[in-house]
Design an enzyme around this catalytic site. Structure first.
Site, mmCIF file in Angstrom:
data_model
loop_
_atom_site.group_PDB
_atom_site.id
_atom_site.type_symbol
_atom_site.label_atom_id
_atom_site.label_comp_id
_atom_site.label_asym_id
_atom_site.label_seq_id
_atom_site.Cartn_x
_atom_site.Cartn_y
_atom_site.Cartn_z
ATOM 1 C CE1 TYR A 149 -4.170 1.819 0.603
ATOM 2 C CE2 TYR A 149 -2.884 3.070 2.203
ATOM 3 C CZ TYR A 149 -4.030 2.912 1.441
ATOM 4 O OH TYR A 149 -5.030 3.861 1.508
ATOM 5 C CE LYS A 153 -3.773 4.717 -1.686
ATOM 6 N NZ LYS A 153 -4.825 4.981 -2.699
HETATM 7 N N1 LIG Z 1 -10.356 5.304 4.426
HETATM 8 C C1 LIG Z 1 -9.150 5.794 4.671
HETATM 9 O O1 LIG Z 1 -8.741 5.999 5.833
HETATM 10 C C2 LIG Z 1 -8.250 6.163 3.533
HETATM 11 C C3 LIG Z 1 -7.089 6.906 3.815
HETATM 12 C C4 LIG Z 1 -6.240 7.264 2.780
HETATM 13 C C5 LIG Z 1 -6.535 6.877 1.477
HETATM 14 N N2 LIG Z 1 -7.668 6.141 1.223
HETATM 15 C C6 LIG Z 1 -7.912 5.773 -0.167
HETATM 16 O O2 LIG Z 1 -9.181 6.240 -0.566
HETATM 17 C C7 LIG Z 1 -9.678 5.386 -1.607
HETATM 18 C C8 LIG Z 1 -11.101 4.952 -1.261
HETATM 19 O O3 LIG Z 1 -11.048 4.167 -0.080
HETATM 20 P P1 LIG Z 1 -12.279 3.973 0.911
HETATM 21 O O4 LIG Z 1 -11.768 4.189 2.273
HETATM 22 O O5 LIG Z 1 -13.475 4.736 0.430
HETATM 23 O O6 LIG Z 1 -12.483 2.389 0.741
HETATM 24 P P2 LIG Z 1 -13.780 1.496 0.454
HETATM 25 O O7 LIG Z 1 -13.308 0.100 0.605
HETATM 26 O O8 LIG Z 1 -14.950 1.959 1.240
HETATM 27 O O9 LIG Z 1 -14.083 1.815 -1.095
HETATM 28 C C9 LIG Z 1 -13.227 1.405 -2.112
HETATM 29 C C10 LIG Z 1 -14.041 1.145 -3.369
HETATM 30 O O10 LIG Z 1 -13.136 0.733 -4.423
HETATM 31 C C11 LIG Z 1 -13.729 -0.369 -5.090
HETATM 32 N N3 LIG Z 1 -12.700 -1.182 -5.752
HETATM 33 C C12 LIG Z 1 -11.741 -1.944 -5.145
HETATM 34 N N4 LIG Z 1 -11.007 -2.569 -6.080
HETATM 35 C C13 LIG Z 1 -11.504 -2.205 -7.294
HETATM 36 C C14 LIG Z 1 -11.176 -2.519 -8.640
HETATM 37 N N5 LIG Z 1 -10.167 -3.372 -8.948
HETATM 38 N N6 LIG Z 1 -11.905 -1.971 -9.654
HETATM 39 C C15 LIG Z 1 -12.928 -1.123 -9.349
HETATM 40 N N7 LIG Z 1 -13.292 -0.796 -8.106
HETATM 41 C C16 LIG Z 1 -12.590 -1.328 -7.090
HETATM 42 C C17 LIG Z 1 -14.444 -1.135 -3.989
HETATM 43 O O11 LIG Z 1 -15.392 -2.059 -4.512
HETATM 44 C C18 LIG Z 1 -15.063 0.002 -3.188
HETATM 45 O O12 LIG Z 1 -16.317 0.387 -3.714
HETATM 46 C C19 LIG Z 1 -8.680 4.244 -1.726
HETATM 47 O O13 LIG Z 1 -7.787 4.501 -2.789
HETATM 48 C C20 LIG Z 1 -7.942 4.271 -0.409
HETATM 49 O O14 LIG Z 1 -6.655 3.732 -0.486
HETATM 50 C C21 LIG Z 1 -8.523 5.795 2.219
#
Ligand SMILES: NC(=O)c1ccc[n+]([C@@H]2O[C@H](COP(=O)([O-])OP(=O)(O)OC[C@H]3O[C@@H](n4cnc5c(N)ncnc54)[C@H](O)[C@@H]3O)[C@@H](O)[C@H]2O)c1
Length: 263
Positions: A149, A153
């Site tokens: 990860y 990133k």
């Molecule tokens: N939640 C956090 O604390 C956080 C912090 C920093 C960055 N992020 C980033 O934010 C983004 C969204 O994360 P989130 O927290 O909303 O997670 P989440 O798991 O709620 O949502 C992620 C979405 O991506 C979809 N997905 C996963 N693999 C996929 C693929 N191969 N093709 C199409 N869709 C796919 C999933 O089905 C889901 O709907 C991610 O890139 C994550 O790394 C999240």
């Protein structure tokens, strides 16, 4: 982004079915954009104005087909938000190559594959565009157990800078958003599997709370809008001060919590 600045624009949001992606989809829809959400899953709470497209961002053919759907129904995209993400936890030496590949494939290949489809279409349409990639504070610091990860990133930050230079002459801006801990299913799953705890997340956040998905969506909306017309190749960190925290154990009087310095 004000209401009119996204009116009629075609926006693609990957991972738009839930979490941060869903918050972005909602904001863009409210601002008048024509929104396409690419995702592996069906949205738990579908939004009426959004066109959900089955797509796997780590799969070249699937991405091509999803962009063809957008082209057929709405023409060239104006905005791409590369947001889809997953997490796999394990130490290097025990983590499987499959887990590594899945994380790199979703985050980094996902951005490459979607941008590879978006950039030629935006360029040919001749109206510029905006690409925003979802990074993370994990791009800037180490997170034990989250090697793929962190690598994916950090790779995203390298890629957006290169793409910003390659596309500036076509009026396309490329930026990233780096959220800190945000309460979504990604975080809930990590809490459930024991690789994260609420107190670990909160300990070093000067603002004393997690982000909401809508706060991340607000930053994405800004970068997609004409308000950010002179911003490209940048990363906007939205973490409540987490990455600038140098002394979470400093006494209260040094952090403004006590009225006066003790004698
Ligand atoms: N939640 C956090 O604390 C956080 C912090 C920093 C960055 N992020 C980033 O934010 C983004 C969204 O994360 P989130 O927290 O909303 O997670 P989440 O798991 O709620 O949502 C992620 C979405 O991506 C979809 N997905 C996963 N693999 C996929 C693929 N191969 N093709 C199409 N869709 C796919 C999933 O089905 C889901 O709907 C991610 O890139 C994550 O790394 C999240």
């Amino acid at each position: 982004m004000n209401g009119s600045s996204m009116k009629g624009r075609v926006a693609i949001v990957t991972g738009g079915a839930r979490g941060i992606g869903d918050a972005i989809v909602r904001r863009f829809g409210e601002a008048g954009a024509r929104v396409f959400a690419f995702d592996l899953i069906a949205p738990p709470e579908p939004r009426a104005e959004v066109r959900y497209v089955d797509a796997d961002v780590s799969d070249r053919k699937s991405v091509e087909e999803a962009f063809e759907t957008v082209e057929r129904e709405a023409g060239a995209p104006d905005v791409l938000i590369s947001n889809a993400g997953i997490q796999r936890v394990g130490l290097i030496g025990t983590l499987s190559f499959e887990d590594w590949s899945e994380v790199i494939g979703t985050h980094l290949n996902g951005l490459f594959l979607c941008a590879s489809q978006a950039i030629p279409r935006m360029t040919a349409a001749g109206k510029g565009g905006a690409i925003i990639a979802m990074a993370s504070t994990a791009a800037m610091v180490g997170m034990p157990g989250r090697g793929p990860y962190c690598a994916a990133k950090a790779g995203i930050l390298g890629l957006i800078r290169a793409m910003a230079l390659e596309t500036a002459s076509a009026g396309i801006r490329v930026n990233a958003v780096a959220p800190g801990y945000t309460r979504t299913k990604l975080v809930d799953d990590a809490i459930a599997n024991g690789s994260l705890r609420e107190e670990w997340m909160m300990e070093r956040v000067p603002l004393g709370r997690l982000a909401t998905p809508d706060e991340i969506a607000g930053a994405v909306a800004y970068l997609a809008s004409d308000e950010a017309a002179y911003v490209t190749g940048q990363t906007l960190v939205i973490d409540g001060g987490w990455t600038v925290q140098g002394q979470s154990n400093a006494p209260g009087w040094l952090r403004g919590a006590a009225p006066a310095r003790p004698r």
